[in-house]
Write a protein that holds these residues in place. Sequence first.
Motif, mmCIF file in Angstrom:
data_model
loop_
_atom_site.group_PDB
_atom_site.id
_atom_site.type_symbol
_atom_site.label_atom_id
_atom_site.label_comp_id
_atom_site.label_asym_id
_atom_site.label_seq_id
_atom_site.Cartn_x
_atom_site.Cartn_y
_atom_site.Cartn_z
ATOM 1 N N HIS A 207 39.356 -76.628 26.321
ATOM 2 C CA HIS A 207 38.522 -77.383 27.809
ATOM 3 C C HIS A 207 37.423 -76.994 27.943
ATOM 4 N N CYS A 208 36.495 -76.335 26.831
ATOM 5 C CA CYS A 208 35.420 -75.452 27.398
ATOM 6 C C CYS A 208 34.436 -77.050 27.190
ATOM 7 N N LEU A 209 33.538 -76.743 27.715
ATOM 8 C CA LEU A 209 32.560 -78.042 27.964
ATOM 9 C C LEU A 209 30.806 -77.374 27.678
ATOM 10 N N LEU A 210 29.960 -77.705 26.987
ATOM 11 C CA LEU A 210 29.031 -77.124 26.571
ATOM 12 C C LEU A 210 27.893 -78.867 26.333
ATOM 13 N N THR A 211 26.685 -78.361 26.845
ATOM 14 C CA THR A 211 25.684 -78.970 26.203
ATOM 15 C C THR A 211 24.737 -79.220 24.911
ATOM 16 N N ALA A 212 24.707 -79.311 24.287
ATOM 17 C CA ALA A 212 24.251 -78.680 23.181
ATOM 18 C C ALA A 212 22.663 -80.170 22.030
ATOM 19 N N TYR A 213 21.587 -79.795 22.220
ATOM 20 C CA TYR A 213 20.767 -80.677 21.688
ATOM 21 C C TYR A 213 20.180 -79.659 20.085
ATOM 22 N N LEU A 214 21.126 -80.313 18.805
ATOM 23 C CA LEU A 214 20.478 -79.727 18.270
ATOM 24 C C LEU A 214 20.168 -80.809 17.594
ATOM 25 N N SER A 215 18.711 -80.883 16.223
ATOM 26 C CA SER A 215 18.513 -80.729 15.164
ATOM 27 C C SER A 215 18.679 -80.439 13.895
ATOM 28 N N ASP A 216 17.280 -80.312 13.625
ATOM 29 C CA ASP A 216 17.054 -80.229 12.058
ATOM 30 C C ASP A 216 17.898 -78.764 11.747
ATOM 31 N N GLU A 217 18.587 -77.728 12.234
ATOM 32 C CA GLU A 217 18.696 -76.847 12.205
ATOM 33 C C GLU A 217 19.362 -76.176 11.484
ATOM 34 N N PRO A 218 19.938 -75.414 10.215
ATOM 35 C CA PRO A 218 20.841 -75.146 9.716
ATOM 36 C C PRO A 218 22.182 -74.945 9.743
ATOM 37 N N LEU A 219 22.881 -75.327 9.119
ATOM 38 C CA LEU A 219 24.329 -75.652 9.987
ATOM 39 C C LEU A 219 24.807 -73.670 10.590
ATOM 40 N N PHE A 220 24.359 -73.027 10.165
ATOM 41 C CA PHE A 220 24.899 -71.521 10.494
ATOM 42 C C PHE A 220 23.862 -71.253 12.007
ATOM 43 N N ASN B 22 24.790 -87.587 15.034
ATOM 44 C CA ASN B 22 23.616 -87.430 15.839
ATOM 45 C C ASN B 22 24.660 -86.059 17.086
ATOM 46 N N PHE B 23 23.817 -85.226 17.136
ATOM 47 C CA PHE B 23 24.262 -83.606 18.123
ATOM 48 C C PHE B 23 23.440 -83.280 19.026
ATOM 49 N N GLU B 24 23.693 -84.768 19.723
ATOM 50 C CA GLU B 24 22.741 -84.177 20.640
ATOM 51 C C GLU B 24 24.342 -84.978 21.976
ATOM 52 N N PHE B 25 24.752 -83.469 22.572
ATOM 53 C CA PHE B 25 25.769 -83.351 23.493
ATOM 54 C C PHE B 25 25.534 -83.341 25.110
ATOM 55 N N LYS B 26 25.858 -83.718 25.777
ATOM 56 C CA LYS B 26 25.498 -83.252 27.473
ATOM 57 C C LYS B 26 27.249 -83.054 28.427
ATOM 58 N N ASP B 27 27.751 -81.703 28.686
ATOM 59 C CA ASP B 27 28.282 -81.262 28.831
ATOM 60 C C ASP B 27 29.882 -82.274 28.666
ATOM 61 N N GLU B 28 30.628 -81.872 27.172
ATOM 62 C CA GLU B 28 31.473 -82.673 26.284
ATOM 63 C C GLU B 28 32.351 -81.773 25.807
ATOM 64 N N PRO B 29 33.838 -81.887 25.266
ATOM 65 C CA PRO B 29 34.744 -80.697 25.067
ATOM 66 C C PRO B 29 33.711 -80.075 23.702
ATOM 67 N N VAL B 30 33.927 -78.811 23.889
ATOM 68 C CA VAL B 30 33.626 -77.694 22.686
ATOM 69 C C VAL B 30 34.636 -78.878 21.367
ATOM 70 N N SER B 31 35.460 -78.981 21.207
ATOM 71 C CA SER B 31 36.352 -79.602 20.665
ATOM 72 C C SER B 31 35.824 -80.529 20.069
ATOM 73 N N LYS B 32 34.982 -81.953 20.995
ATOM 74 C CA LYS B 32 34.670 -83.065 19.948
ATOM 75 C C LYS B 32 33.422 -82.387 19.413
ATOM 76 N N ILE B 33 32.418 -81.321 19.423
ATOM 77 C CA ILE B 33 30.741 -80.657 19.233
ATOM 78 C C ILE B 33 31.474 -80.827 17.827
ATOM 79 N N PHE B 34 33.129 -79.150 18.006
ATOM 80 C CA PHE B 34 33.490 -78.895 16.533
ATOM 81 C C PHE B 34 33.941 -79.901 15.613
#
Length: 355
Positions: free
Chosen positions: A313-326, A281-293
Amino acid sequence: MDFANSDLEALLKDETFRQWVFEPTRETDAFWQQLLDQFPEKRALVEKARAVLLGIDQEVVENFPDEEQVGRMFANVQDRIQSAPGSRFQIGWRWLAAASVLLCLGVWLYSKNRPATQYEQLIDQASVALLEKVNTSGTPVTVSLPDGSTVLLQPNSRIGYARDFNRQDKREVYLSGDAFFQVTKNPGKPFFVYADELVTKVLGTSFWVKAAEVGKQVVVQVKTGKVSVFARTDSRANEMQANRELEGVVLTPNQQILFSRDDIRMKKTLVAEPLPVLVQNFEFKDEPVSKIFAALEQAYGVDIVYDEDLLGHCLLTAYLSDEPLFEKLSLLCKGIEGRYEVVDAQIVISAKGCQ
């Protein structure tokens, strides 16, 4: 060869056709009979081509002419054709047959004198009797090996393997062209693919090997599991084959080796379009970028390198779905005002950090 649209010249030039005529086997008989059943209108053409080849085999092989003699023979046929009465379109079959024979002689002379390909050298050096599968069609063909492994053999590709495949201490396949392997796991009998200058060793996995004779690169790409790749000329090649561990350059999913034939150099990198190896699942709300990576690393089986002190300590909100990795990485890098690059099969993130 496109059999449906083939003519006499195409048949005479086709290596698999000549092999069938001169050294038929049960498999080649079955292959060509199937083609003739599919295209019955080609029977007369096939018989004519067989007659030309067999005529050469019986009358010419023992005293095969050299290139100068072939040139004189061809010039003689040209003179006879040009001096024949009437239009050139009225020339009889005997002149066309003579020209065809000379064409075939030239093809055979070239085949006889040309340097052996890497594949042919490997086949000749094999210590056991081999079976060979050739894909002369325009679509991929699945070859089932005796151990349960499968090979998706691409057009204009061929493989060779031992007739008593399951009785050997190791499973060995020789490849010319492109093929996708799905190997049945058997740690006691490692699986080897010899393709041009590279040896690929696996215990059980799925991967591509692309080794077209005319290409400048040999490519090994891993879909699942692990493989090791090393050059046949490596000073430790015999040791790495005998060792039960995977040595050499070890590849994991979405990684590849590019071997340059020109400068004898291997480069490890990521495939052009990495595919997920796990559902994530690639839905993140105010999550550390380390967790997303970390989620991306787990989903795609890749290594992402970044400065944790700078970006942790960077926080990001990201809703990613079927995009290619790059594409996912590009979107994330915009959020941290950074960029990414692929270095030695790793993804390296550079950024200024967060305020």
